[in-house]
Design a protein around this motif. Structure first.
Motif, short mmCIF file in Angstrom:
data_model
loop_
_atom_site.label_atom_id
_atom_site.label_comp_id
_atom_site.label_asym_id
_atom_site.label_seq_id
_atom_site.Cartn_x
_atom_site.Cartn_y
_atom_site.Cartn_z
N TYR A 53 2.53 -9.49 -0.38
CA TYR A 53 1.22 -9.16 -0.96
C TYR A 53 0.25 -10.32 -0.78
N PHE A 54 0.72 -11.53 -1.04
CA PHE A 54 -0.10 -12.72 -0.86
C PHE A 54 -0.58 -12.84 0.58
N ALA A 55 0.34 -12.67 1.53
CA ALA A 55 0.00 -12.85 2.94
C ALA A 55 -1.01 -11.81 3.43
N PHE A 56 -0.90 -10.58 2.97
CA PHE A 56 -1.73 -9.53 3.54
C PHE A 56 -2.84 -9.02 2.63
N TYR A 57 -2.87 -9.41 1.40
CA TYR A 57 -3.97 -8.97 0.55
C TYR A 57 -4.78 -10.15 0.03
N TYR A 62 -9.51 -12.87 -0.60
CA TYR A 62 -10.06 -13.95 -1.40
C TYR A 62 -10.17 -15.29 -0.67
N VAL A 63 -9.26 -15.58 0.25
CA VAL A 63 -9.26 -16.88 0.92
C VAL A 63 -10.11 -16.85 2.17
N ASP A 64 -9.89 -15.86 3.03
CA ASP A 64 -10.61 -15.78 4.30
C ASP A 64 -10.89 -14.32 4.64
N PRO A 65 -11.95 -13.74 4.09
CA PRO A 65 -12.22 -12.31 4.28
C PRO A 65 -12.50 -11.91 5.73
N GLU A 66 -12.84 -12.85 6.59
CA GLU A 66 -13.14 -12.52 7.98
C GLU A 66 -11.90 -12.40 8.86
N TYR A 67 -10.78 -12.90 8.40
CA TYR A 67 -9.59 -12.93 9.24
C TYR A 67 -8.67 -11.77 8.90
#
Length: 98
Positions: A53-57, A62-67
């Motif tokens: 969940y952390f890796a894909f959501y 929250y961290v890098d919305p463009e990637y």
């Protein structure tokens, strides 16, 4: 192989994954007689689900919305090489920029 796009087949695939996980977990728990081993298995499953969940959501929202990540290998590459390493490679080869 083409991407799966039929919503009904996607649901069937999800249910099959759930059933497979329940079956494998049930067999492991039936073979284990120690409660602490069963508890550790449950904690491991929960932790891996949270990591996924952390890796894909979390990263994408929250961290890098463009990637966007295509899979776990892309996530590891992103985490190890740093932010937008593939875009930096393109930017250095293209003098006009991104």
């Amino acid at each position: 192989m083409a991407n799966l796009t039929n919503p009904r087949l996607i649901w069937i695939k999800g249910v099959l994954f759930l059933l497979l996980g329940l079956l494998a977990s049930g067999i492991l728990i039936a073979r284990m007689t120690d409660f602490s081993t069963v508890a550790l298995l449950a904690i491991a499953i929960w932790a891996f689900c949270r990591a996924y969940y952390f890796a894909f959501y979390v990263i994408e929202r929250y961290v890098d919305p463009e990637y966007r990540f295509a899979g776990l290998i892309d996530f590891v590459r992103y985490a190890v090489l740093g932010r937008h390493s593939d875009r930096q490679d393109r930017a250095t080869s293209d003098p006009t920029g991104p």
